[in-house]
Enzyme design. Sequence first.
Site, PDB file in Angstrom:
ATOM      1  CG  HIS A 208      -0.236   0.355   2.488  1.00 28.70           C
ATOM      2  ND1 HIS A 208       0.520  -0.558   3.155  1.00 28.70           N
ATOM      3  CD2 HIS A 208      -0.147   1.504   3.192  1.00 28.70           C
ATOM      4  CE1 HIS A 208       1.036  -0.011   4.229  1.00 28.70           C
ATOM      5  NE2 HIS A 208       0.659   1.247   4.280  1.00 28.70           N
TER       6      HIS A 208
HETATM    7  C1  UD1 Z   1      -2.450   5.289   5.886  1.00 30.61           C
HETATM    8  C2  UD1 Z   1      -1.218   5.784   6.632  1.00 30.61           C
HETATM    9  C3  UD1 Z   1      -0.127   4.720   6.552  1.00 30.61           C
HETATM   10  C4  UD1 Z   1      -0.635   3.383   7.029  1.00 30.61           C
HETATM   11  C5  UD1 Z   1      -1.849   3.027   6.218  1.00 30.61           C
HETATM   12  C6  UD1 Z   1      -2.448   1.704   6.604  1.00 30.61           C
HETATM   13  C7  UD1 Z   1      -0.754   8.201   6.620  1.00 30.61           C
HETATM   14  C8  UD1 Z   1       0.094   9.245   6.016  1.00 30.61           C
HETATM   15  N1  UD1 Z   1      -0.674   6.990   6.036  1.00 30.61           N
HETATM   16  O1  UD1 Z   1      -2.099   5.176   4.514  1.00 30.61           O
HETATM   17  O2  UD1 Z   1       0.949   5.115   7.385  1.00 30.61           O
HETATM   18  O3  UD1 Z   1       0.374   2.419   6.878  1.00 30.61           O
HETATM   19  O4  UD1 Z   1      -2.835   4.047   6.416  1.00 30.61           O
HETATM   20  O5  UD1 Z   1      -3.551   1.397   5.818  1.00 30.61           O
HETATM   21  O6  UD1 Z   1      -1.439   8.462   7.575  1.00 30.61           O
HETATM   22  N2  UD1 Z   1      -9.493   4.554   1.482  1.00 30.61           N
HETATM   23  C9  UD1 Z   1     -10.655   3.849   1.395  1.00 30.61           C
HETATM   24  N3  UD1 Z   1     -11.264   3.473   2.559  1.00 30.61           N
HETATM   25  C10 UD1 Z   1     -10.759   3.778   3.776  1.00 30.61           C
HETATM   26  C11 UD1 Z   1      -9.563   4.517   3.845  1.00 30.61           C
HETATM   27  C12 UD1 Z   1      -8.937   4.896   2.689  1.00 30.61           C
HETATM   28  O7  UD1 Z   1     -11.154   3.541   0.320  1.00 30.61           O
HETATM   29  O8  UD1 Z   1     -11.366   3.396   4.790  1.00 30.61           O
HETATM   30  C13 UD1 Z   1      -8.798   4.949   0.227  1.00 30.61           C
HETATM   31  C14 UD1 Z   1      -9.018   6.381  -0.124  1.00 30.61           C
HETATM   32  O9  UD1 Z   1      -9.219   6.463  -1.477  1.00 30.61           O
HETATM   33  C15 UD1 Z   1      -7.712   7.067   0.208  1.00 30.61           C
HETATM   34  C16 UD1 Z   1      -6.702   5.933   0.064  1.00 30.61           C
HETATM   35  O10 UD1 Z   1      -7.410   4.732   0.397  1.00 30.61           O
HETATM   36  O11 UD1 Z   1      -7.449   8.129  -0.638  1.00 30.61           O
HETATM   37  C17 UD1 Z   1      -5.545   6.076   0.958  1.00 30.61           C
HETATM   38  O12 UD1 Z   1      -5.955   6.326   2.323  1.00 30.61           O
HETATM   39  P1  UD1 Z   1      -5.094   7.277   3.288  1.00 30.61           P
HETATM   40  O13 UD1 Z   1      -5.667   7.315   4.641  1.00 30.61           O
HETATM   41  O14 UD1 Z   1      -4.835   8.575   2.595  1.00 30.61           O
HETATM   42  O15 UD1 Z   1      -3.675   6.605   3.335  1.00 30.61           O
HETATM   43  P2  UD1 Z   1      -3.245   5.077   3.388  1.00 30.61           P
HETATM   44  O16 UD1 Z   1      -2.570   4.767   2.115  1.00 30.61           O
HETATM   45  O17 UD1 Z   1      -4.344   4.177   3.855  1.00 30.61           O
END
Ligand code: UD1
Length: 370
Positions: A208
């Site tokens: 991820h």
């Molecule tokens: C975040 C953390 C990372 C952690 C990871 C675990 C930061 C900077 N990053 O990264 O350290 O290892 O979580 O998963 O805080 N999304 C969904 N559903 C959700 C959440 C997210 O569909 O419930 C999608 C969204 O499109 C979002 C993308 O996943 O844009 C990324 O989510 P985001 O919270 O920005 O960062 P992660 O890559 O999950």
Amino acid sequence: MGPLVFVAGARPNLMKIAPMLRELERRGARDVLLVHTGQHYDFEMSGVFFQQLGIREPDAHLQIGSGSHGEQTGRIMIGFEAFLAGLPTPPRAVVVVGDVNSTMACTLVASKRHVPVVHVEAGLRSFDRAMPEEINRLVTDAIADQLLVSEPAGMVNLAAEGVAAARVHYVGNVMIDSLVQQLPAARALGMPARHGATPGQYAVVTLHRPSNVDDPARLAELVRFLQRVAAAMPTVFPVHPRTDKQLTAHGLRGALERPGLTLTAPLGYQEFVGLMADARVVVSDSGGIQEETSYLGVPCITLRANTERPVTVERGTNVLVGDDFDAAWRVVEDVLAGRGKRGGPIDGWDGRAAERVVDLLLAPAAGGAA
Ligand code: UD1
């Protein structure tokens, strides 16, 4: 005296807060509040972890959701500031865990309101400022009041940064507490069989990190590597939402839909632990999985050039391969030949870290008993 406020935002926070909340409850501590920022919001990324880890309903849900770093961090700060301002008495302390945007945002807000901040999993450094988590770790540790450390490198890093020893405590790894506690239930699910695999004979993959999945060329190379792994042994790949979006956007998902490779939605905590515990090898770019595989004695190939958790390489089962897929393949061959790393015990990764954290949280110097 005000409440003790715990913050959780993203999936990897949940297995860290669960054992601390349970220990506080066991000791009859009152006036403990839980805030969920909503950085992760899908059931698979959040709700199922509350259920399986027995975390109670949050006292406040800020419903921040996804966004760019600036947007997300800003919204968390606005929401958490309003939450703190609405409390009848200022908190005795705010407890943050890990290195996600919620960790840093809430630390900034609390310290500007002169609320003491306790950072659990402090001192980790990848020395790679291209990682958003590294910025979060540096900012959080610079201003948090008490720094609770999970692995030996954390002590060295904080000392090198000139942090006063009085702010730093080695408590061990709270995430391993959750693993120890949930392992029997996880194994009882019979996860390998559910995926048609034999215990000890399959690979598990997670990916991820933006550095791996947001660059299409890199993602395509990763897909080729996973095809190679899947040709050697059954491979199960629970796909993170970020990765799913990128695979679909770049037309790479189809290349993974082939015999021997099972793609699933993100798994619940017990389901994932049940799968990881009996894997022959794990391929990942996660922070926490480097630690969990080390505890479990399962070889882990980390698709990163660096790690903020060096004890997993020195004492555990982790191998860093960066972008060298030949090196990654050599580890797979070693594992297949029965020469995979087995690892050994790590100080404070014993299932009792939350007890040591709560001893500190309830100590008179930290504001007295709840
Ligand atoms: C975040 C953390 C990372 C952690 C990871 C675990 C930061 C900077 N990053 O990264 O350290 O290892 O979580 O998963 O805080 N999304 C969904 N559903 C959700 C959440 C997210 O569909 O419930 C999608 C969204 O499109 C979002 C993308 O996943 O844009 C990324 O989510 P985001 O919270 O920005 O960062 P992660 O890559 O999950």
